[in-house]
Write an enzyme that holds these catalytic residues in place. Structure first.
Site, PDB file in Angstrom:
ATOM      1  CB  CYS A 104     130.456 186.412  46.810  1.00 55.85           C
ATOM      2  SG  CYS A 104     130.059 187.453  45.393  1.00 55.85           S
ATOM      3  CB  CYS A 215     129.746 184.213  43.872  1.00 58.72           C
ATOM      4  SG  CYS A 215     129.054 185.861  44.009  1.00 58.72           S
TER       5      CYS A 215
END
Length: 384
Positions: A104, A215
């Site tokens: 991420c 995330c």
């Protein structure tokens, strides 16, 4: 935090998630004199979980309104789905342990967002990560008559001052391009002080709870998530001799060292109910092997490993004669290592541990630090 160039404000795009850390980051930058734009990154979320991005976006907008800064929404849904979610599912399906938070950062926050911000004319991007960037005047040195002795700035990735919140582990993929144009405003502040700053700035996120889990998506049941994309079935739990001692819901769910999620038959319970932990798994046979206490079976002990996708934050390959320190998973204790056969072309590196390791997971990030205190992160890679 002061802007050195007083003739023209430096332009900063702040990734604002709607949480307190990024909110305070934006506030600190605004009060330091930067030209701040808040950016909410919209990512893909499955339609079968409670959707929170709209509420998070509203929180981020409210903070921007209180601070009097510009606010935009950046749609990176396709990037997130491809590079984080699809990657995570593929890794689990292959029997590896993914690091979605690392990807991420690599592809979303310091990929799509970073690249977009630079194209918009930003001098910096900023996030609410608990990490620090230290600028040093280094020397690029070669050898012989052609040695390059130019003084250049080197940007080091360092741990956040609040070691309980340090997130340098998740940032090992950053290079000099990203580090030289990134700010971590709360990296030198401890979490309780961040909360106090949020109250003093009168931010609407001051009392908002910290996000947990994957995330952007948040806290999810990983078994429930994966079972919607990967067909699983119950399998056997084996001891180190290969004998069946229990059962589980699917080998793909487990990572090395895991102590929960499987059932041990009553007759195989250990004295004092000492926990078993996973030391190996076989995806084709759908079995996991567990141990209780330190394993004496050499099959499950590793003295050296190969890293793939290796990255060195300062672009300087570590010397083979030095001792470095590695973290094989987030919050794991640092262990001494040596670095051998670092190949910048193939992005591979051989790691030798001073003491044999037992719960290393293929696919997981191994993050390397220059010192035993974990102060300076020098890079990392993916365990092959």
């Amino acid at each position: 935090m002061r802007v050195k160039n007083t003739q023209q404000k430096k332009k900063v795009f702040v990734g604002m998630s709607g949480g307190v850390d990024s909110s305070v980051s934006a506030a600190l930058l605004k009060h330091a004199g930067y030209d701040v734009t808040g950016v909410f990154i919209k990512v893909w979320q499955p339609d079968w979980i409670t959707c929170t991005w709209r509420e998070d976006r509203i929180d981020a907008m409210r903070v921007a309104a209180v601070l009097g800064i510009k606010f935009v929404t950046l749609d990176l849904e396709d990037v997130y789905k491809r590079e984080v979610v699809d990657y995570m599912i593929a890794e689990y399906r292959a029997g590896r342990t993914p690091n979605p938070d690392v990807m991420c950062n690599r592809y979303v926050k310091f990929g799509g967002f970073f690249d977009w911000a630079m194209k918009q004319g930003a001098d910096y991007v900023a996030t609410g990560h608990y990490a620090r960037i230290v600028k040093k005047e280094g020397v690029v040195a070669g050898s012989g008559e052609n040695a390059d002795k130019r003084n250049v700035a080197i940007y080091e990735l360092c741990a956040g001052d609040d070691r309980n919140k340090d997130q340098s582990y998740f940032l090992w993929t950053l290079g000099q391009r990203e580090l030289s144009h990134t700010l971590f405003p709360v990296g030198a502040i401890e979490k309780p002080a961040v909360r106090k700053l949020a109250h003093s700035f009168k931010l609407p996120t001051a009392t908002k709870k910290d996000s947990q889990g994957l995330c952007f998506i948040g806290k999810i049941d990983i078994k429930d998530f994966l079972s919607r994309y990967i067909e699983t079935k119950p399998g056997m739990v084996l001891d180190e001799k290969g004998e069946k001692i229990g059962s589980h819901d699917g080998a793909v769910f487990f990572t090395m060292g895991e102590r929960h999620g499987f059932t041990i038959d009553a007759k195989h319970k250990t004295p004092n109910d000492n926990p078993y932990y996973v030391v190996s798994k076989d995806i084709e046979k759908n079995t996991i092997t567990v141990a209780s206490g330190k394993s004496d079976t050499q099959t499950f002990i590793q003295k050296e490993i190969t890293l793939e996708q290796t990255n060195w934050n300062t672009d300087i390959i570590p010397v083979a004669t030095a001792t470095y320190y590695a973290r094989p998973r987030y919050r794991a204790a640092l262990v001494p290592i040596s670095i051998q056969d670092a190949n910048n072309t193939k992005k591979t590196t051989r790691i030798i541990f001073t003491e044999p390791q037992q719960t290393l997971s293929s696919g997981q990030s191994l993050v390397i630090y220059a010192d035993a205190q974990g102060e300076v992160c020098i890079g990392g890679g993916i365990i092959a």
